[in-house]
Scaffold this motif. Structure first.
Motif, mmCIF file in Angstrom:
data_model
loop_
_atom_site.group_PDB
_atom_site.id
_atom_site.type_symbol
_atom_site.label_atom_id
_atom_site.label_comp_id
_atom_site.label_asym_id
_atom_site.label_seq_id
_atom_site.Cartn_x
_atom_site.Cartn_y
_atom_site.Cartn_z
ATOM 1 N N UNK A 129 5.266 -18.578 -36.644
ATOM 2 C CA UNK A 129 5.102 -19.918 -36.082
ATOM 3 C C UNK A 129 3.619 -20.248 -35.991
ATOM 4 N N UNK A 130 3.328 -21.535 -35.934
ATOM 5 C CA UNK A 130 1.939 -21.969 -35.823
ATOM 6 C C UNK A 130 1.592 -22.193 -34.357
ATOM 7 N N UNK A 131 0.314 -22.014 -34.047
ATOM 8 C CA UNK A 131 -0.176 -22.355 -32.714
ATOM 9 C C UNK A 131 0.215 -23.789 -32.406
ATOM 10 N N UNK A 132 0.605 -24.045 -31.178
ATOM 11 C CA UNK A 132 0.911 -25.406 -30.762
ATOM 12 C C UNK A 132 2.288 -25.890 -31.153
ATOM 13 N N UNK A 133 3.031 -25.112 -31.943
ATOM 14 C CA UNK A 133 4.332 -25.625 -32.380
ATOM 15 C C UNK A 133 5.376 -25.419 -31.281
ATOM 16 N N UNK A 134 6.438 -26.209 -31.372
ATOM 17 C CA UNK A 134 7.546 -26.068 -30.444
ATOM 18 C C UNK A 134 8.584 -25.149 -31.060
ATOM 19 N N UNK A 135 9.185 -24.308 -30.221
ATOM 20 C CA UNK A 135 10.169 -23.343 -30.693
ATOM 21 C C UNK A 135 11.485 -23.609 -29.971
ATOM 22 N N UNK B 79 -3.063 -17.325 -31.437
ATOM 23 C CA UNK B 79 -2.694 -16.698 -32.719
ATOM 24 C C UNK B 79 -2.803 -15.187 -32.601
ATOM 25 N N UNK B 80 -1.779 -14.499 -33.056
ATOM 26 C CA UNK B 80 -1.786 -13.042 -32.927
ATOM 27 C C UNK B 80 -0.429 -12.454 -33.246
ATOM 28 N N UNK C 26 6.852 -11.168 -34.162
ATOM 29 C CA UNK C 26 6.616 -12.611 -34.078
ATOM 30 C C UNK C 26 5.116 -12.831 -34.303
ATOM 31 N N UNK C 27 4.782 -13.494 -35.379
ATOM 32 C CA UNK C 27 3.376 -13.720 -35.696
ATOM 33 C C UNK C 27 3.039 -15.184 -35.450
ATOM 34 N N UNK C 28 2.017 -15.399 -34.639
ATOM 35 C CA UNK C 28 1.533 -16.761 -34.408
ATOM 36 C C UNK C 28 0.331 -16.979 -35.315
ATOM 37 N N UNK C 29 0.437 -17.977 -36.177
ATOM 38 C CA UNK C 29 -0.627 -18.278 -37.148
ATOM 39 C C UNK C 29 -1.655 -19.237 -36.551
ATOM 40 N N UNK C 30 -2.915 -18.956 -36.840
ATOM 41 C CA UNK C 30 -4.004 -19.816 -36.370
ATOM 42 C C UNK C 30 -4.167 -20.992 -37.315
ATOM 43 N N UNK C 31 -4.716 -22.089 -36.778
ATOM 44 C CA UNK C 31 -5.048 -23.220 -37.656
ATOM 45 C C UNK C 31 -6.138 -22.816 -38.635
#
Ligand code: C2O
Ligand code: CU
Ligand code: CU
Length: 499
Positions: free
Chosen positions: A102-108, A159-160, A184-189
């Motif tokens: 998922x991207x930073x700031x996204x809704x899940x 992100x991490x 679960x990987x959070x992607x940075x912009x």
């Protein structure tokens, strides 16, 4: 070899840190520890297949900025080798579960179907600062046969490398050792390392019985934490990781085991540390001969293929004494034996040399604490799961979801002090936030500190005191607990009420 001296002299732990000089093993073979009787007799597993890519959880949302999917926990037979297909508990048929990106700031918005036979479950989003009611705590169980939807926003700047796993009352250890855990990987912009080839390595621990089924826990497992006979990486034993001479790869490693300490090393080929539980560190830390990854911890590493004609190397989990034998006073796991986790196989191809940026990101200092929270870890009466009823306690108490153990305030910088008076290491985890370790000591003497980093789980070694600063962003009921899952389930867990 004296364990304490060794820790201080040679390892970067979650805590045990000696910047740069690392260097215990050089290029030599790993030290053998005392023999470790296998926890469960079982079939041997095939080794040496290519590292599997984790299946990705597909996003079914049509609106931008939303990640929508379903995760079903259910029994699933998974073939491991000829005639060997034990029944795992899987997310969407896989163990480890599918990779969530998922991207930073996204809704899940993830719907959870609990199709496990006869047990409550939850999905806990380990390490993410999301509202308490969406965090899959044991206080919000999803009954067998029932469903619920988790909905939250991924915070900006986080992100991490995170993970998800069940967190029901008393049976988390069983649900995880039967196979329920995923990355679960959070992607940075903007990601300063995005040019690198990336690999995810999810380490799980499989214990089989003589019939080839996943073994039940023994009384010893309940006291010391379960260690199965096989360490798997992305569901397979000792996979091959392809690398080219001179190529730099970014590895995200998750320790998803109940109780194994992974002292990661590729002898003669030091790591560069670039990230911890909560994402990138400020500057890459090169030259680390080893890195200790306690249960639930994650690390991001750079691994560079040697350009000297090497054709094969081994990623080990070296021997580590977490005090289990001292604690139980029984025959049992002392120092673990070294385990070959994966094989690096060199392939043809000249890689363009890659130079790590000097600066990865800023990690702000949290500032002066306005309150102190003190947790003392001792042996205590467990709630009936440990051998002889003896378990571990936090401030002398066993878990009670109805009692408030720590009163905290949203937005306040708090200094947590965790003192381990037991003879065994405990990886301590705080829900709801990422923290910064600011001190560690033993017998009144300060120990070396890791670089400033975001963490949600920190190993508090036997006899150590660790201090960290934390800020809870939102109110709600959180948890502090040991991530040796047998300890957590036996009551080594406390409530944190954030007002
Ligand atoms: Cu990963 Cu409360 O847990
Ligand atoms: Cu957690
Ligand atoms: Cu513990």
């Amino acid at each position: 070899m004296d364990r304490r001296g060794f820790l201080v002299a040679g390892s970067l732990g979650s805590l045990g840190w000696l910047g740069g000089c690392g260097g215990s093993d050089g290029g030599g073979p790993p030290m053998m520890g005392p023999a470790n009787p296998p926890a469960a007799v079982g079939a041997s597993l095939p080794e040496g297949a290519a590292l599997r890519d984790l299946a990705r959880l597909a996003n079914t949302a049509t609106e931008p900025g939303l990640f929508e999917a379903t995760l079903a926990a259910a029994p699933q037979r998974i073939a491991l080798g000829p005639g060997l297909a034990p029944e795992f508990w899987s997310y969407n048929g896989a163990s480890p579960g599918p990779l969530i990106e998922v991207a930073e700031g996204s809704r899940v918005r993830i719907r959870f179907d609990n199709r496990l036979p006869g047990q409550d479950s939850t999905i806990h989003w380990h390490g993410l600062a999301i509202p308490a009611g969406q965090d899959g705590n044991p206080m919000d169980p999803v009954a067998s046969g029932a469903s619920r939807t988790y909905e939250f926003t991924i915070p900006e700047g986080c992100a991490g490398t995170y993970w998800y796993h069940p967190h029901p009352h008393r049976v988390t250890h069983e649900q995880v050792f039967r196979g329920l855990a995923g990355l679960l990987v959070v992607r940075a912009r903007a990601d300063p390392l995005s040019a690198l080839a990336e690999r995810a390595l999810v380490v799980t621990d499989l214990g089989l019985d003589a019939t080839g089924a996943i073994a039940a826990n023994t009384p010893m497992d309940f006291l010391a934490g379960r260690e199965g006979g096989h360490l798997l990486v992305n569901g397979a034993k000792r996979p091959l990781v392809a690398i080219a001479p001179g190529e730099t790869q970014r590895w995200r490693v998750l320790n998803a085991t109940n109780a194994r300490y992974l002292r990661l090393a590729i002898p003669g080929n030091p790591f560069t540390l670039v990230g911890t539980d909560g994402g990138l560190v400020e500057r890459p830390v090169a030259g680390l001969a080893e890195i200790l990854l306690a249960p639930a911890e994650r690390v991001e590493l750079l691994v560079t293929g040697r350009a000297d004609g090497t054709v094969r190397e081994t990623l080990y989990a070296l021997a580590y004494d977490r005090g289990a034998a001292a604690m139980t006073g029984m025959m049992g796991p002392g120092a673990s034996v070294p385990v070959a986790l994966a094989t690096l196989e060199y392939r043809e191809g000249a890689a363009v040399p890659w130079v790590a940026p000097e600066h990865l990101r800023e990690i702000g200092e949290l500032g002066e604490p306005v309150a102190t929270q003190r947790a003392v870890l001792t042996r205590g009466m467990g709630t009936g799961m440990g051998a002889m009823g003896m378990g571990f306690a936090i401030n002398g108490r066993s878990f009670d979801a109805m009692r408030t153990d720590f009163a905290s305030r949203a937005g306040a910088v708090e200094l947590w002090e965790i003192a381990n008076l037991t003879a065994m290491d405990h990886p301590m985890h705080l829900h709801g936030t990422q923290f910064q370790v600011v001190a560690r000591e033993r017998s009144g003497r300060a120990l070396p500190l890791p670089p400033r980093a975001w963490k949600d789980t920190v190993n508090v070694a036997a006899g150590e005191t660790v201090r960290f600063k934390a800020v809870q962003a939102m109110p709600g009921r959180r948890l502090l607990h040991c991530h040796i899952l047998e300890h957590e389930d036996a009551g080594m867990m406390a409530t944190v009420d954030v007002a």
